[in-house]
Design a protein around this motif. Structure first.
Motif, PDB file in Angstrom:
ATOM      1  N   LYS A 236    -102.712   2.613 -55.769  1.00 44.15           N
ATOM      2  CA  LYS A 236    -102.620   1.330 -54.614  1.00 44.15           C
ATOM      3  C   LYS A 236    -103.306   0.265 -55.469  1.00 44.15           C
ATOM      4  O   LYS A 236    -102.543  -0.817 -56.073  1.00 44.15           O
ATOM      5  CB  LYS A 236    -103.828   2.033 -53.590  1.00 44.15           C
ATOM      6  N   LYS A 237    -104.718   0.281 -56.379  1.00 47.65           N
ATOM      7  CA  LYS A 237    -104.868  -0.478 -57.568  1.00 47.65           C
ATOM      8  C   LYS A 237    -103.233  -1.540 -58.173  1.00 47.65           C
ATOM      9  O   LYS A 237    -103.273  -2.416 -58.393  1.00 47.65           O
ATOM     10  CB  LYS A 237    -106.053  -0.696 -57.858  1.00 47.65           C
ATOM     11  N   GLN A 238    -103.365  -0.008 -59.161  1.00 49.82           N
ATOM     12  CA  GLN A 238    -102.809  -0.654 -59.633  1.00 49.82           C
ATOM     13  C   GLN A 238    -101.150  -1.354 -59.590  1.00 49.82           C
ATOM     14  O   GLN A 238    -100.640  -2.295 -60.070  1.00 49.82           O
ATOM     15  CB  GLN A 238    -101.693  -0.134 -60.693  1.00 49.82           C
ATOM     16  N   LEU A 239    -100.594  -0.616 -58.111  1.00 57.23           N
ATOM     17  CA  LEU A 239     -98.712  -0.831 -57.696  1.00 57.23           C
ATOM     18  C   LEU A 239     -99.139  -1.784 -57.014  1.00 57.23           C
ATOM     19  O   LEU A 239     -98.590  -3.325 -56.616  1.00 57.23           O
ATOM     20  CB  LEU A 239     -98.866  -0.045 -56.480  1.00 57.23           C
ATOM     21  N   THR A 240    -100.574  -2.568 -56.563  1.00 63.30           N
ATOM     22  CA  THR A 240    -100.888  -3.834 -55.615  1.00 63.30           C
ATOM     23  C   THR A 240    -100.632  -5.022 -56.277  1.00 63.30           C
ATOM     24  O   THR A 240    -100.658  -6.144 -56.568  1.00 63.30           O
ATOM     25  CB  THR A 240    -101.952  -4.217 -55.153  1.00 63.30           C
ATOM     26  N   ARG A 241    -101.119  -4.295 -58.366  1.00 62.84           N
ATOM     27  CA  ARG A 241    -101.187  -5.544 -58.957  1.00 62.84           C
ATOM     28  C   ARG A 241     -99.820  -5.713 -59.676  1.00 62.84           C
ATOM     29  O   ARG A 241     -99.952  -7.058 -59.925  1.00 62.84           O
ATOM     30  CB  ARG A 241    -102.164  -5.267 -60.412  1.00 62.84           C
ATOM     31  N   TRP A 244     -98.386  -8.265 -56.963  1.00 57.73           N
ATOM     32  CA  TRP A 244     -99.139  -9.813 -57.083  1.00 57.73           C
ATOM     33  C   TRP A 244     -98.292 -10.461 -58.433  1.00 57.73           C
ATOM     34  O   TRP A 244     -97.880 -11.250 -58.707  1.00 57.73           O
ATOM     35  CB  TRP A 244    -100.749  -9.318 -57.548  1.00 57.73           C
ATOM     36  N   PHE A 245     -98.012  -9.671 -59.764  1.00 56.32           N
ATOM     37  CA  PHE A 245     -97.642  -9.938 -60.515  1.00 56.32           C
ATOM     38  C   PHE A 245     -96.422 -10.288 -60.460  1.00 56.32           C
ATOM     39  O   PHE A 245     -95.813 -11.555 -60.648  1.00 56.32           O
ATOM     40  CB  PHE A 245     -97.585  -9.307 -62.212  1.00 56.32           C
ATOM     41  N   MET A 246     -95.052  -9.465 -59.634  1.00 61.62           N
ATOM     42  CA  MET A 246     -93.924 -10.276 -59.651  1.00 61.62           C
ATOM     43  C   MET A 246     -93.965 -11.188 -58.512  1.00 61.62           C
ATOM     44  O   MET A 246     -93.238 -11.729 -58.217  1.00 61.62           O
ATOM     45  CB  MET A 246     -93.205  -8.384 -58.763  1.00 61.62           C
ATOM     46  N   THR A 247     -94.866 -11.301 -57.797  1.00 60.65           N
ATOM     47  CA  THR A 247     -94.545 -12.445 -56.698  1.00 60.65           C
ATOM     48  C   THR A 247     -95.424 -13.588 -56.911  1.00 60.65           C
ATOM     49  O   THR A 247     -94.721 -14.779 -57.132  1.00 60.65           O
ATOM     50  CB  THR A 247     -95.798 -11.855 -55.355  1.00 60.65           C
ATOM     51  N   LYS A 248     -96.208 -13.739 -58.122  1.00 58.06           N
ATOM     52  CA  LYS A 248     -97.155 -15.004 -58.244  1.00 58.06           C
ATOM     53  C   LYS A 248     -97.342 -14.995 -59.762  1.00 58.06           C
ATOM     54  O   LYS A 248     -97.264 -16.201 -59.589  1.00 58.06           O
ATOM     55  CB  LYS A 248     -98.543 -14.324 -58.249  1.00 58.06           C
ATOM     56  N   GLU A 249     -96.616 -14.378 -60.542  1.00 56.93           N
ATOM     57  CA  GLU A 249     -97.033 -14.500 -61.864  1.00 56.93           C
ATOM     58  C   GLU A 249     -95.145 -14.698 -62.767  1.00 56.93           C
ATOM     59  O   GLU A 249     -94.782 -14.245 -64.231  1.00 56.93           O
ATOM     60  CB  GLU A 249     -97.598 -13.491 -62.727  1.00 56.93           C
ATOM     61  N   SER A 250     -94.382 -14.255 -61.638  1.00 52.59           N
ATOM     62  CA  SER A 250     -93.067 -13.547 -62.784  1.00 52.59           C
ATOM     63  C   SER A 250     -92.136 -14.775 -63.366  1.00 52.59           C
ATOM     64  O   SER A 250     -90.848 -14.407 -62.611  1.00 52.59           O
ATOM     65  CB  SER A 250     -92.292 -12.810 -61.694  1.00 52.59           C
ATOM     66  N   PHE A 343    -102.413   1.180 -69.076  1.00 56.96           N
ATOM     67  CA  PHE A 343    -103.672   0.835 -68.852  1.00 56.96           C
ATOM     68  C   PHE A 343    -103.787  -0.128 -68.023  1.00 56.96           C
ATOM     69  O   PHE A 343    -102.776  -0.787 -67.050  1.00 56.96           O
ATOM     70  CB  PHE A 343    -103.608  -0.556 -69.991  1.00 56.96           C
ATOM     71  N   PRO A 344    -104.893  -0.588 -67.292  1.00 55.84           N
ATOM     72  CA  PRO A 344    -105.696  -1.242 -66.049  1.00 55.84           C
ATOM     73  C   PRO A 344    -105.150  -2.440 -66.183  1.00 55.84           C
ATOM     74  O   PRO A 344    -104.941  -2.808 -64.025  1.00 55.84           O
ATOM     75  CB  PRO A 344    -107.289  -1.015 -65.271  1.00 55.84           C
ATOM     76  N   TYR A 345    -104.720  -3.192 -66.928  1.00 53.14           N
ATOM     77  CA  TYR A 345    -104.361  -4.497 -66.406  1.00 53.14           C
ATOM     78  C   TYR A 345    -102.741  -4.589 -67.215  1.00 53.14           C
ATOM     79  O   TYR A 345    -102.779  -5.977 -67.352  1.00 53.14           O
ATOM     80  CB  TYR A 345    -105.380  -5.960 -67.625  1.00 53.14           C
ATOM     81  N   ASP A 346    -102.281  -3.883 -67.555  1.00 47.84           N
ATOM     82  CA  ASP A 346    -100.701  -4.190 -67.579  1.00 47.84           C
ATOM     83  C   ASP A 346    -100.084  -4.107 -66.213  1.00 47.84           C
ATOM     84  O   ASP A 346    -100.716  -4.652 -65.399  1.00 47.84           O
ATOM     85  CB  ASP A 346    -100.217  -2.731 -68.614  1.00 47.84           C
ATOM     86  N   ILE A 347     -99.086  -5.336 -66.130  1.00 47.81           N
ATOM     87  CA  ILE A 347     -98.449  -5.362 -65.300  1.00 47.81           C
ATOM     88  C   ILE A 347     -97.262  -4.378 -64.442  1.00 47.81           C
ATOM     89  O   ILE A 347     -96.372  -4.680 -64.115  1.00 47.81           O
ATOM     90  CB  ILE A 347     -97.549  -6.702 -65.231  1.00 47.81           C
ATOM     91  N   GLY A 348     -97.139  -3.242 -65.602  1.00 48.88           N
ATOM     92  CA  GLY A 348     -95.541  -2.129 -65.394  1.00 48.88           C
ATOM     93  C   GLY A 348     -97.015  -0.910 -64.780  1.00 48.88           C
ATOM     94  O   GLY A 348     -97.170  -0.223 -65.776  1.00 48.88           O
ATOM     95  N   TYR A 349     -95.986  -0.026 -63.747  1.00 43.75           N
ATOM     96  CA  TYR A 349     -97.035   1.102 -63.715  1.00 43.75           C
ATOM     97  C   TYR A 349     -96.203   1.896 -62.289  1.00 43.75           C
ATOM     98  O   TYR A 349     -96.237   1.285 -61.045  1.00 43.75           O
ATOM     99  CB  TYR A 349     -98.798   0.568 -63.073  1.00 43.75           C
ATOM    100  N   VAL A 350     -96.054   3.091 -62.193  1.00 48.13           N
ATOM    101  CA  VAL A 350     -95.485   3.612 -61.337  1.00 48.13           C
ATOM    102  C   VAL A 350     -96.652   5.050 -62.248  1.00 48.13           C
ATOM    103  O   VAL A 350     -97.312   5.688 -62.672  1.00 48.13           O
ATOM    104  CB  VAL A 350     -94.449   4.133 -61.288  1.00 48.13           C
TER     105      VAL A 350
END
Length: 407
Positions: A236-241, A244-250, A343-350
């Motif tokens: 949940k934490k990584q998918l939420t991240r 967030w990245f796709m919404t706020k940083e892309s 890695f927990p602060y990466d921006i791609g994860y499944v």
């Protein structure tokens, strides 16, 4: 005349080009930002204080000639002409051969806003201090249109075509079987290599793990699991991240993915503009507290300026048009061993269970780390090296023997 064989390459920036860049930096106008509350300084982009500090360093302390000399002494660089369709790419690449017997060819693939220098911390893999550890021949190409690789002359140079160029490079170097490692665009390029050339690319290990949703007809239960959000706290934490990245940083990817030429005029005509564009995207994708080295950030900026190409932006448009058909809509066959490091602060994860139905049939290695982000080769190189060794150690003995070069 075409370079059918690799030719040694040294970086030699002209005095005229360097004077132009230095003058632009000297005359740069760093505009003031609004005042943000504590902890929200990056809310609207790179803060004035951060950019002014980098500009001051660039003006007063940064020495390109010293950096150029260090790059030339650190990396064994080459160029070679690679035909791809109607194009011929003069591909720039790093190639460090191991002197160890049974070394394995490793294709390292970078992305944006990175470059070939990300491979620096992996060069020691050619001769590990522990002689019992697997050694590697390291090959690190620059994406066409990036740094010192020439740019395609026509639209349509997709991820699949970059994969073809990389595969041809490995064959030219005599590596008929090899494995790959990469993140960002490099992870997708390597997935394309694995999909198209499974008899040569025997295994890939990636960071930045992205996938389409499970297909409803083929994998209804997995899709249901995702829809109902039956996820672990870490998932949940990584998918939420990711969300967030796709919404706020892309926003950068939307600009580069629609009008790459227009943004490139601005960035390549303004060294400080390119610096701010790159520095902003480096901030949210590393472990909190990680400090980017000023010389590194400016050198990465320089390498994009020296390309004199819109390739850094154009890859977003070319990929968007074909990505699903070429990469994301296909699953890598069981002929290719697949591994991933999350890695927990990466921006791609499944999650692994999602990757099994959407990315690859033969996942032999999957590791979740407690630190690290989008650039593990730079931020935590020792962790990444350990994962590469562990991944290779997980390969069937027959595959390892096939990969171990006898050149």
């Amino acid at each position: 005349m075409a370079e059918s064989h690799p030719q040694p390459f040294k970086i030699e920036v002209s005095k005229t080009k360097l004077e132009w860049i230095n003058k632009r930096v000297k005359d740069a106008l760093v505009i003031p930002d609004v005042q943000h509350a504590a902890g929200q300084e990056w809310e609207d982009g790179a803060p004035t204080s951060t950019i002014q500090d980098l500009v001051d360093y660039w003006k007063n302390d940064y020495d390109w000639q010293k950096v150029e000399a260090r790059l030339n002494s650190t990396y064994k660089m080459f160029t070679v002409d690679i035909p791809e369709g109607d194009e011929v790419i003069k591909l720039h690449f790093v190639h460090h051969r191991s002197e160890r017997a049974h070394a394995i060819p490793l294709l390292f693939a970078h992305g944006w806003p990175g470059n070939f220098t990300e491979v620096e911390n992996l060069l020691g893999l050619t001769a590990p201090e522990d002689s019992t550890q697997q050694a590697f021949h390291i090959v690190a190409p620059s994406i066409p249109g990036f740094t010192f690789s020439s740019s395609p002359k026509a639209p349509g140079f997709s991820i699949g075509r970059i994969a073809s160029v990389y595969h041809q490079l490995m064959l030219k170097l005599g590596y008929s079987q090899y494995l790959g490692q990469g993140g960002d665009w490099g992870s997708l390029i390597l997935r394309s290599v694995a999909l198209s050339y499974p008899d040569s690319c025997k295994a890939i290990h990636i960071n930045m793990i992205v996938a389409l949703p499970p297909k409803p007809l083929q994998h209804p239960l997995t899709l249901l699991w995702l829809v109902l959000r039956w996820l672990s706290p870490e998932e949940k934490k990584q998918l939420t991240r990711l969300r967030w990245f796709m919404t706020k940083e892309s926003g950068y990817s939307q600009i580069q993915g629609t009008k790459p030429q227009t943004i490139s005029y601005a960035l390549l005509d303004s060294p400080v503009g390119m610096l701010a564009w790159i520095r902003e995207k480096l901030e949210p994708v590393v472990t909190p507290g990680y400090v980017w080295d000023k010389e590194t950030v400016i050198t990465w900026t320089m390498l994009y300026l020296l390309s004199e190409s819109s390739g850094h932006a154009r890859i977003y448009k070319e990929a968007k048009a074909t990505m699903n058909d070429e990469v994301l809509g296909k699953r890598i066959s069981s002929k290719v061993a697949f591994g991933a490091s999350a890695f927990p602060y990466d921006i791609g994860y499944v999650p692994l269970w999602w990757a099994k139905v959407s990315i690859a049939e033969n996942i032999i290695f999957w590791k979740q780390h407690e630190k690290g982000g989008h650039f593990p080769a730079v931020e935590c190189g020792e962790l990444l090296k350990g994962d590469i060794w562990e991944f290779v150690g997980s390969l069937p003995q027959e595959t390892r023997q096939t990969l171990q070069s006898k050149l």
